[in-house]
Design a protein around this motif. Structure first.
Motif, PDB file in Angstrom:
ATOM      1  N   VAL A  37       0.826  -1.199   0.000  1.00  0.00           N
ATOM      2  CA  VAL A  37       0.000   0.000   0.000  1.00  0.00           C
ATOM      3  C   VAL A  37       0.865   1.257   0.000  1.00  0.00           C
ATOM      4  O   VAL A  37       0.394   2.339   0.296  1.00  0.00           O
ATOM      5  CB  VAL A  37      -0.962   0.032   1.217  1.00  0.00           C
ATOM      6  N   ASN A  38       2.147   1.109  -0.360  1.00  0.00           N
ATOM      7  CA  ASN A  38       3.027   2.270  -0.416  1.00  0.00           C
ATOM      8  C   ASN A  38       2.522   3.310  -1.399  1.00  0.00           C
ATOM      9  O   ASN A  38       2.708   4.510  -1.211  1.00  0.00           O
ATOM     10  CB  ASN A  38       4.452   1.850  -0.812  1.00  0.00           C
ATOM     11  N   PHE A  39       1.915   2.859  -2.485  1.00  0.00           N
ATOM     12  CA  PHE A  39       1.421   3.798  -3.475  1.00  0.00           C
ATOM     13  C   PHE A  39      -0.074   4.065  -3.275  1.00  0.00           C
ATOM     14  O   PHE A  39      -0.736   4.598  -4.153  1.00  0.00           O
ATOM     15  CB  PHE A  39       1.660   3.286  -4.903  1.00  0.00           C
ATOM     16  N   PHE A  40      -0.607   3.671  -2.127  1.00  0.00           N
ATOM     17  CA  PHE A  40      -1.972   4.026  -1.763  1.00  0.00           C
ATOM     18  C   PHE A  40      -1.974   4.594  -0.343  1.00  0.00           C
ATOM     19  O   PHE A  40      -2.484   3.987   0.590  1.00  0.00           O
ATOM     20  CB  PHE A  40      -2.900   2.808  -1.848  1.00  0.00           C
ATOM     21  N   PRO A  41      -1.366   5.772  -0.154  1.00  0.00           N
ATOM     22  CA  PRO A  41      -1.323   6.365   1.190  1.00  0.00           C
ATOM     23  C   PRO A  41      -2.691   6.871   1.600  1.00  0.00           C
ATOM     24  O   PRO A  41      -3.323   7.649   0.885  1.00  0.00           O
ATOM     25  CB  PRO A  41      -0.327   7.520   1.024  1.00  0.00           C
ATOM     26  N   VAL A  42      -3.172   6.403   2.746  1.00  0.00           N
ATOM     27  CA  VAL A  42      -4.519   6.745   3.196  1.00  0.00           C
ATOM     28  C   VAL A  42      -4.656   8.236   3.461  1.00  0.00           C
ATOM     29  O   VAL A  42      -5.747   8.802   3.377  1.00  0.00           O
ATOM     30  CB  VAL A  42      -4.875   5.914   4.447  1.00  0.00           C
ATOM     31  N   GLY A  43      -3.538   8.898   3.723  1.00  0.00           N
ATOM     32  CA  GLY A  43      -3.581  10.329   4.008  1.00  0.00           C
ATOM     33  C   GLY A  43      -4.046  11.178   2.849  1.00  0.00           C
ATOM     34  O   GLY A  43      -4.501  12.313   3.054  1.00  0.00           O
ATOM     35  N   VAL A  44      -3.965  10.658   1.621  1.00  0.00           N
ATOM     36  CA  VAL A  44      -4.396  11.459   0.474  1.00  0.00           C
ATOM     37  C   VAL A  44      -5.889  11.750   0.535  1.00  0.00           C
ATOM     38  O   VAL A  44      -6.365  12.738  -0.030  1.00  0.00           O
ATOM     39  CB  VAL A  44      -4.046  10.775  -0.872  1.00  0.00           C
ATOM     40  N   PHE A  45      -6.648  10.889   1.208  1.00  0.00           N
ATOM     41  CA  PHE A  45      -8.064  11.145   1.436  1.00  0.00           C
ATOM     42  C   PHE A  45      -8.289  11.842   2.771  1.00  0.00           C
ATOM     43  O   PHE A  45      -9.035  12.823   2.863  1.00  0.00           O
ATOM     44  CB  PHE A  45      -8.845   9.828   1.409  1.00  0.00           C
ATOM     45  N   LEU A  46      -7.615  11.353   3.809  1.00  0.00           N
ATOM     46  CA  LEU A  46      -7.916  11.823   5.159  1.00  0.00           C
ATOM     47  C   LEU A  46      -7.525  13.270   5.400  1.00  0.00           C
ATOM     48  O   LEU A  46      -8.254  14.011   6.070  1.00  0.00           O
ATOM     49  CB  LEU A  46      -7.200  10.932   6.184  1.00  0.00           C
ATOM     50  N   PHE A  47      -6.385  13.694   4.876  1.00  0.00           N
ATOM     51  CA  PHE A  47      -5.917  15.050   5.191  1.00  0.00           C
ATOM     52  C   PHE A  47      -6.885  16.128   4.704  1.00  0.00           C
ATOM     53  O   PHE A  47      -7.305  16.987   5.488  1.00  0.00           O
ATOM     54  CB  PHE A  47      -4.515  15.282   4.621  1.00  0.00           C
ATOM     55  N   PRO A  48      -7.286  16.131   3.416  1.00  0.00           N
ATOM     56  CA  PRO A  48      -8.241  17.165   3.003  1.00  0.00           C
ATOM     57  C   PRO A  48      -9.595  17.043   3.689  1.00  0.00           C
ATOM     58  O   PRO A  48     -10.224  18.060   4.014  1.00  0.00           O
ATOM     59  CB  PRO A  48      -8.365  16.963   1.482  1.00  0.00           C
ATOM     60  N   VAL A  49     -10.051  15.806   3.937  1.00  0.00           N
ATOM     61  CA  VAL A  49     -11.359  15.621   4.567  1.00  0.00           C
ATOM     62  C   VAL A  49     -11.360  16.138   6.003  1.00  0.00           C
ATOM     63  O   VAL A  49     -12.255  16.900   6.411  1.00  0.00           O
ATOM     64  CB  VAL A  49     -11.769  14.137   4.536  1.00  0.00           C
ATOM     65  N   LEU A  50     -10.366  15.745   6.779  1.00  0.00           N
ATOM     66  CA  LEU A  50     -10.298  16.199   8.172  1.00  0.00           C
ATOM     67  C   LEU A  50     -10.147  17.710   8.252  1.00  0.00           C
ATOM     68  O   LEU A  50     -10.776  18.372   9.082  1.00  0.00           O
ATOM     69  CB  LEU A  50      -9.136  15.506   8.886  1.00  0.00           C
ATOM     70  N   THR A  51      -9.323  18.264   7.378  1.00  0.00           N
ATOM     71  CA  THR A  51      -9.126  19.715   7.369  1.00  0.00           C
ATOM     72  C   THR A  51     -10.427  20.433   7.048  1.00  0.00           C
ATOM     73  O   THR A  51     -10.825  21.391   7.733  1.00  0.00           O
ATOM     74  CB  THR A  51      -8.049  20.104   6.336  1.00  0.00           C
ATOM     75  N   GLY A  52     -11.114  19.965   6.012  1.00  0.00           N
ATOM     76  CA  GLY A  52     -12.359  20.612   5.600  1.00  0.00           C
ATOM     77  C   GLY A  52     -13.460  20.502   6.636  1.00  0.00           C
ATOM     78  O   GLY A  52     -14.153  21.486   6.940  1.00  0.00           O
ATOM     79  N   TYR A  53     -13.611  19.321   7.232  1.00  0.00           N
ATOM     80  CA  TYR A  53     -14.701  19.128   8.185  1.00  0.00           C
ATOM     81  C   TYR A  53     -14.425  19.780   9.538  1.00  0.00           C
ATOM     82  O   TYR A  53     -15.355  20.259  10.193  1.00  0.00           O
ATOM     83  CB  TYR A  53     -15.005  17.639   8.349  1.00  0.00           C
ATOM     84  N   LEU A  54     -13.185  19.795   9.947  1.00  0.00           N
ATOM     85  CA  LEU A  54     -12.862  20.508  11.188  1.00  0.00           C
ATOM     86  C   LEU A  54     -13.136  21.996  11.040  1.00  0.00           C
ATOM     87  O   LEU A  54     -13.689  22.634  11.938  1.00  0.00           O
ATOM     88  CB  LEU A  54     -11.401  20.262  11.566  1.00  0.00           C
ATOM     89  N   ALA A  55     -12.771  22.540   9.884  1.00  0.00           N
ATOM     90  CA  ALA A  55     -13.025  23.957   9.635  1.00  0.00           C
ATOM     91  C   ALA A  55     -14.523  24.244   9.630  1.00  0.00           C
ATOM     92  O   ALA A  55     -14.995  25.226  10.231  1.00  0.00           O
ATOM     93  CB  ALA A  55     -12.400  24.376   8.306  1.00  0.00           C
TER      94      ALA A  55
END
Length: 379
Positions: A172-190
């Motif tokens: 899963v080196n080329f499927f980093p889960v953060g590519v989904f989580l980072f924008p989602v968490l940032t957007g929803y927390l805001a």
């Protein structure tokens, strides 16, 4: 609050969803459970972006129509948030571990908080538990809404935990889960902390866009039949530069299996060998489908003894497969072992050495099974 910001954010979210659908048509046609989860997520994001506009247009406007639109719109977006969290977890589980009875049970268990939250949200249409629409037709959260936000974040973080604890992390080196989580968490927390911002759903659309790009990369580097890393990944990553040994393998009588039992049986044989290698290697080893019925294992372990131990482990797993009842064929492998020192030989020379050693082993196999030999050279 500038309503134009809401229009722009929602339009961008819907545009991203449409772009994903257009650019990933072949992926979305796949009927696997994990891709089904992604399809549902795209539909939900598009619907939620639309109702984001409905909510902010209706909020504070007098009249029964706007009140119903406000209540219905917020109910749908709450349900959409819950659904996205559950679907993302389901996607990660099915994508990493496959659609098995165990993963289905796990997804059902994960569904329980989402079902409870959804039920409360629907009850909220009649009894204000999660949010209220006052006489002034203005939306206000209740304390329970923040509990919902906390549970949603827990869902998202749990998906990261599933990803991090996956046994074969290199796959899963080329499927980093953060590519989904980072924008989602940032957007929803805001959006949770600052009412009036509409960053939530467009951030999910961005996360899904990143996810599909990662899947495209994953599909380029993973062999579709066996699930092992492929030759393209081998040369792209140059993983062999940190390896100290390898084993080349191929299937004896592979053409016989294809000709006698059918090509579906041949495909199944390849899948079985891949499963054997997958179970045999350690976390620091790599199993590659090199070409046709040829496989290569690379290991960081030094010394021929480590390679011999790995070979015995593979043979043990092979025996377990062959001992299963009602088999149309028995699997047999030829092995080519070799140590690798990049200071003494090139990678091509190393591969040639493995290939030569494997051919010697294959020749020895057919010398004791002459009735199986199709020709005097290799299978």
């Amino acid at each position: 609050m500038n309503i134009m910001h809401v229009y722009v954010a929602s339009a961008v979210g819907i545009a991203l969803v449409l772009s994903i659908i257009i650019c990933n048509a072949s992926i979305l046609k796949n009927e696997k459970a994990d891709y089904n989860m992604l399809r549902y997520m795209l539909i939900i994001v598009a619907i939620a972006c639309f109702f984001d506009v409905v909510i902010f247009v209706s909020d504070g406007k007098p009249g029964a129509t706007f009140r119903i639109a406000n209540l219905l719109g917020n109910t749908i977006t709450f349900l959409a948030t819950i659904s996205i969290c559950l679907l993302w977890n389901s996607f990660i589980i099915f994508h990493l571990y496959g659609e098995t009875a165990k993963t289905k049970r796990k997804v059902k268990l994960l569904s329980i908080p989402a079902i409870i939250m959804s039920s409360i949200t629907l009850i909220n249409l009649f009894i204000p538990l999660v949010f209220t629409i006052g006489d002034d037709n203005i939306y206000r959260r209740t304390p329970l809404a923040y509990v919902f936000s906390f549970i949603s974040i827990c869902y998202i973080l749990y998906s990261a935990y599933i990803h991090i604890t996956f046994r074969h992390k290199k796959y899963v080196n080329f499927f980093p889960v953060g590519v989904f989580l980072f924008p989602v968490l940032t957007g929803y927390l805001a959006q949770t902390l600052f009412y009036g911002l509409t960053t939530g759903w467009v951030s999910v659309a961005v996360g899904l866009c990143n996810t599909f790009m990662s899947i495209q990369k994953e599909n380029a580097y993973i062999d579709r039949l066996t699930g092992l890393l492929n030759r393209a990944y081998l040369f792209s990553s140059k993983l062999y530069t940190s390896m100290h040994g390898g084993i080349m393998l191929d299937i004896n009588q592979f053409k016989y299996i294809n000709d006698t039992c059918g090509h579906n049986a041949g495909d199944h044989a390849l899948i079985e060998v891949a499963a054997i290698l997958y179970e045999s290697i350690e976390d620091h080893d790599y199993a590659i489908r090199y070409a046709g019925d040829e496989f290569i294992i690379f290991t960081e372990n030094k010394g021929i003894e480590c390679l011999l131990q790995l070979k015995e482990k593979i043979i043990t797993e092979l025996s377990k497969i062959n001992s299963l009842p009602n088999r149309d064929y028995n699997l047999s492998l030829s092995f080519g072992l070799g140590e690798y020192d990049p200071e003494l030989e090139s990678f091509d020379e190393f591969i040639h050495k493995l290939d030569t050693n494997m051919y010697i082993d294959k020749k020895a196999y057919y010398s004791t099974h002459q009735e199986l030999s199709r020709r005097k050279t290799r299978n």
